[in-house]
Motif scaffolding. Structure first.
Motif, PDB file in Angstrom:
ATOM      1  N   ALA A   1       0.713  -1.254   0.054  1.00  0.00           N
ATOM      2  CA  ALA A   1      -0.177  -0.041  -0.114  1.00  0.00           C
ATOM      3  C   ALA A   1       0.806   1.291   0.007  1.00  0.00           C
ATOM      4  O   ALA A   1       1.957   1.379   0.671  1.00  0.00           O
ATOM      5  CB  ALA A   1      -0.934  -0.216   1.147  1.00  0.00           C
ATOM      6  N   SER A   2       0.226   2.342  -0.587  1.00  0.00           N
ATOM      7  CA  SER A   2       1.001   3.719  -0.797  1.00  0.00           C
ATOM      8  C   SER A   2       1.253   4.163   0.820  1.00  0.00           C
ATOM      9  O   SER A   2       2.138   4.708   1.100  1.00  0.00           O
ATOM     10  CB  SER A   2       0.573   4.475  -1.785  1.00  0.00           C
ATOM     11  N   ASP A   3       0.041   4.053   1.343  1.00  0.00           N
ATOM     12  CA  ASP A   3      -0.023   4.678   2.747  1.00  0.00           C
ATOM     13  C   ASP A   3      -0.799   3.781   3.573  1.00  0.00           C
ATOM     14  O   ASP A   3      -1.641   3.009   3.140  1.00  0.00           O
ATOM     15  CB  ASP A   3      -0.463   6.301   2.911  1.00  0.00           C
ATOM     16  N   GLY A   4      -0.863   4.040   4.920  1.00  0.00           N
ATOM     17  CA  GLY A   4      -1.645   3.216   5.913  1.00  0.00           C
ATOM     18  C   GLY A   4      -0.743   2.301   6.581  1.00  0.00           C
ATOM     19  O   GLY A   4       0.271   1.779   6.386  1.00  0.00           O
ATOM     20  N   LYS A   5      -1.662   1.591   7.403  1.00  0.00           N
ATOM     21  CA  LYS A   5      -0.863   0.286   8.515  1.00  0.00           C
ATOM     22  C   LYS A   5      -1.974  -0.876   8.281  1.00  0.00           C
ATOM     23  O   LYS A   5      -3.257  -0.728   8.441  1.00  0.00           O
ATOM     24  CB  LYS A   5      -0.962   0.785   9.751  1.00  0.00           C
ATOM     25  N   ILE A   6      -1.211  -1.908   8.028  1.00  0.00           N
ATOM     26  CA  ILE A   6      -1.698  -3.343   8.250  1.00  0.00           C
ATOM     27  C   ILE A   6      -1.197  -4.142   9.403  1.00  0.00           C
ATOM     28  O   ILE A   6      -0.151  -4.163   9.502  1.00  0.00           O
ATOM     29  CB  ILE A   6      -1.677  -4.014   6.754  1.00  0.00           C
ATOM     30  N   ASN A   7      -2.037  -4.370  10.252  1.00  0.00           N
ATOM     31  CA  ASN A   7      -1.650  -5.395  11.143  1.00  0.00           C
ATOM     32  C   ASN A   7      -2.471  -6.805  11.233  1.00  0.00           C
ATOM     33  O   ASN A   7      -3.751  -6.721  11.314  1.00  0.00           O
ATOM     34  CB  ASN A   7      -1.916  -4.585  12.754  1.00  0.00           C
ATOM     35  N   MET A   8      -1.848  -7.868  10.919  1.00  0.00           N
ATOM     36  CA  MET A   8      -2.444  -9.107  10.575  1.00  0.00           C
ATOM     37  C   MET A   8      -1.836 -10.361  11.622  1.00  0.00           C
ATOM     38  O   MET A   8      -0.421 -10.203  11.491  1.00  0.00           O
ATOM     39  CB  MET A   8      -2.288  -9.329   9.103  1.00  0.00           C
ATOM     40  N   THR A   9      -2.499 -10.739  12.264  1.00  0.00           N
ATOM     41  CA  THR A   9      -1.816 -12.030  13.130  1.00  0.00           C
ATOM     42  C   THR A   9      -2.271 -13.297  12.804  1.00  0.00           C
ATOM     43  O   THR A   9      -1.926 -14.274  13.429  1.00  0.00           O
ATOM     44  CB  THR A   9      -2.059 -11.618  14.724  1.00  0.00           C
ATOM     45  N   PHE A  10      -2.843 -13.238  11.523  1.00  0.00           N
ATOM     46  CA  PHE A  10      -3.205 -14.706  10.938  1.00  0.00           C
ATOM     47  C   PHE A  10      -2.056 -15.268  10.730  1.00  0.00           C
ATOM     48  O   PHE A  10      -1.254 -14.815  10.086  1.00  0.00           O
ATOM     49  CB  PHE A  10      -4.320 -14.646   9.816  1.00  0.00           C
ATOM     50  N   ASP A  11      -1.765 -16.580  10.885  1.00  0.00           N
ATOM     51  CA  ASP A  11      -0.543 -17.548  10.472  1.00  0.00           C
ATOM     52  C   ASP A  11      -0.531 -18.107   9.042  1.00  0.00           C
ATOM     53  O   ASP A  11       0.294 -17.933   8.564  1.00  0.00           O
ATOM     54  CB  ASP A  11      -0.243 -18.492  11.505  1.00  0.00           C
ATOM     55  N   ARG A  12      -1.850 -18.418   8.756  1.00  0.00           N
ATOM     56  CA  ARG A  12      -1.986 -19.396   7.490  1.00  0.00           C
ATOM     57  C   ARG A  12      -2.907 -18.547   6.639  1.00  0.00           C
ATOM     58  O   ARG A  12      -4.271 -18.634   7.048  1.00  0.00           O
ATOM     59  CB  ARG A  12      -2.318 -20.478   7.768  1.00  0.00           C
ATOM     60  N   VAL A  13      -2.485 -18.110   5.659  1.00  0.00           N
ATOM     61  CA  VAL A  13      -3.596 -17.379   4.621  1.00  0.00           C
ATOM     62  C   VAL A  13      -3.207 -18.018   3.385  1.00  0.00           C
ATOM     63  O   VAL A  13      -2.235 -18.457   2.878  1.00  0.00           O
ATOM     64  CB  VAL A  13      -2.826 -15.857   4.436  1.00  0.00           C
ATOM     65  N   SER A  14      -4.506 -18.262   2.641  1.00  0.00           N
ATOM     66  CA  SER A  14      -4.541 -18.790   1.406  1.00  0.00           C
ATOM     67  C   SER A  14      -5.576 -17.915   0.409  1.00  0.00           C
ATOM     68  O   SER A  14      -6.266 -17.193   0.935  1.00  0.00           O
ATOM     69  CB  SER A  14      -5.028 -20.206   1.328  1.00  0.00           C
ATOM     70  N   CYS A  15      -5.357 -18.217  -0.885  1.00  0.00           N
ATOM     71  CA  CYS A  15      -6.375 -17.353  -1.746  1.00  0.00           C
ATOM     72  C   CYS A  15      -7.021 -18.212  -2.817  1.00  0.00           C
ATOM     73  O   CYS A  15      -6.465 -19.271  -3.074  1.00  0.00           O
ATOM     74  CB  CYS A  15      -5.601 -16.185  -2.716  1.00  0.00           C
ATOM     75  N   ALA A  16      -8.136 -17.872  -3.317  1.00  0.00           N
ATOM     76  CA  ALA A  16      -8.863 -18.393  -4.442  1.00  0.00           C
ATOM     77  C   ALA A  16      -9.469 -17.491  -5.169  1.00  0.00           C
ATOM     78  O   ALA A  16      -9.749 -16.444  -4.570  1.00  0.00           O
ATOM     79  CB  ALA A  16      -9.586 -19.336  -4.035  1.00  0.00           C
ATOM     80  N   PHE A  17      -9.189 -17.424  -6.412  1.00  0.00           N
ATOM     81  CA  PHE A  17      -9.595 -16.451  -7.619  1.00  0.00           C
ATOM     82  C   PHE A  17     -10.598 -16.755  -8.469  1.00  0.00           C
ATOM     83  O   PHE A  17     -11.070 -18.050  -8.629  1.00  0.00           O
ATOM     84  CB  PHE A  17      -8.166 -15.908  -8.265  1.00  0.00           C
ATOM     85  N   GLN A  18     -11.051 -15.795  -9.184  1.00  0.00           N
ATOM     86  CA  GLN A  18     -12.128 -16.003 -10.286  1.00  0.00           C
ATOM     87  C   GLN A  18     -11.627 -17.035 -11.075  1.00  0.00           C
ATOM     88  O   GLN A  18     -12.200 -18.041 -11.624  1.00  0.00           O
ATOM     89  CB  GLN A  18     -12.213 -14.703 -11.094  1.00  0.00           C
ATOM     90  N   GLU A  19     -10.378 -16.899 -11.679  1.00  0.00           N
ATOM     91  CA  GLU A  19      -9.781 -17.827 -12.506  1.00  0.00           C
ATOM     92  C   GLU A  19      -9.098 -18.923 -11.545  1.00  0.00           C
ATOM     93  O   GLU A  19      -8.381 -18.534 -10.416  1.00  0.00           O
ATOM     94  CB  GLU A  19      -8.450 -17.120 -13.322  1.00  0.00           C
ATOM     95  N   PRO A  20      -9.323 -20.147 -11.914  1.00  0.00           N
ATOM     96  CA  PRO A  20      -8.738 -21.255 -10.910  1.00  0.00           C
ATOM     97  C   PRO A  20      -7.061 -21.231 -11.018  1.00  0.00           C
ATOM     98  O   PRO A  20      -6.661 -21.750  -9.828  1.00  0.00           O
ATOM     99  CB  PRO A  20      -9.041 -22.720 -11.600  1.00  0.00           C
ATOM    100  N   ARG A  21      -6.518 -20.705 -11.742  1.00  0.00           N
ATOM    101  CA  ARG A  21      -4.763 -20.579 -11.791  1.00  0.00           C
ATOM    102  C   ARG A  21      -4.057 -21.858 -11.393  1.00  0.00           C
ATOM    103  O   ARG A  21      -3.486 -21.915 -10.481  1.00  0.00           O
ATOM    104  CB  ARG A  21      -4.534 -19.606 -10.779  1.00  0.00           C
TER     105      ARG A  21
END
Length: 261
Positions: A55-75
């Protein structure tokens, strides 16, 4: 408790401001849906949360350990079988190859994929089966935060309903937080605990709907009624260029909506 907290986030592509003063919180076990017109920055925000953009500006605080993604295209990886695509994320675990394939096969079967399907390569699968594999791959690592960028948009109604149920079962069992991007207001009402409505130029939050009815009590009649009420709000109507409602009266007590502060 694990959480995602975004404060005063803005993002630019060159001189173009695409996100402005984004603030949100997401805790373990919650499902948050972002809805809004094309070009309002929904996917950009998800990519920032996923760490694919800074991000250009701002703060993100994330304490999740396991992050996964699924998109419109299966990829999916075209040179790997469906089974090995599902098992891909498990490579970072300490499981042996046989254990990884066993767990992937079990999850694939729960997703409605046969042993024969799991042996096929992506080009041999239908679009619906590819979507099942993609979702199974995202769920295989038992994420505590699941990022979904319109993974159901190209599917027919019957398959959507089936995958909604599979997603709900997996996320409830693992207490997974879900960050869902969708154009489908009914999908957002069906799946989420909170809905944030975005407007474009620049992308920003203009409305929030908190859904108080438990998921197990959300029958089709409730979903249709709540979606209709959401479509009557000015923020949604203007953002999606919907015609003015005949009446602005609201009768449901199933939800509480508010404009974000």
């Amino acid at each position: 408790m694990s959480h995602l907290r975004i404060q005063n986030l803005s993002h630019r592509y060159g001189l173009t401001e695409v996100l402005e003063q984004i603030n949100l919180d997401l805790s373990a076990g919650q499902t948050l849906a972002l809805v809004g017109p094309s070009g309002c920055g929904k996917s950009t925000l998800l990519h920032i949360v996923a760490g694919l953009l800074i991000a250009s500006d701002g703060k993100i605080n994330m304490t999740f350990d396991r992050v996964s993604c699924a998109f419109q295209e299966p990829r999916l990886m075209p040179w790997k079988s469906a089974l090995d695509n599902i098992a891909l994320g498990l490579k970072a675990s300490r499981l042996s190859r046989s254990q990884r394939r066993h767990e992937a096969a079990q999850l694939g079967h729960r997703m409605g994929l046969s042993t024969e399907d799991l042996d096929k390569y992506p080009h041999e699968l239908s679009g619906g089966m590819q979507s099942r594999v993609s979702l199974a791959r995202a769920l295989a690592i038992r994420p505590d935060l699941l990022l979904l960028d319109e993974p159901f948009s190209a599917l027919d109604i019957g398959l959507k309903t089936e995958l909604y149920q599979l997603l709900s079962e997996q996320t409830v069992h693992n207490k997974t937080a879900v960050f869902l991007i969708t154009h489908d207001l009914m999908e957002a009402v069906r799946l989420s605990d909170r809905i944030m409505v975005m407007a474009a130029e620049p992308g920003r939050f203009v409305h929030e709907l908190v859904l108080q009815t438990p998921h197990e009590e959300r029958d089709n009649a409730w979903i249709y009624q709540t979606t209709g009420e959401l479509m009557m709000t000015d923020a949604v109507r203007i953002g999606f260029e919907l015609p003015a409602p005949i009446t602005s009266a609201r009768t449901s007590t199933a939800s509480h909506d508010r404009s974000p502060s």
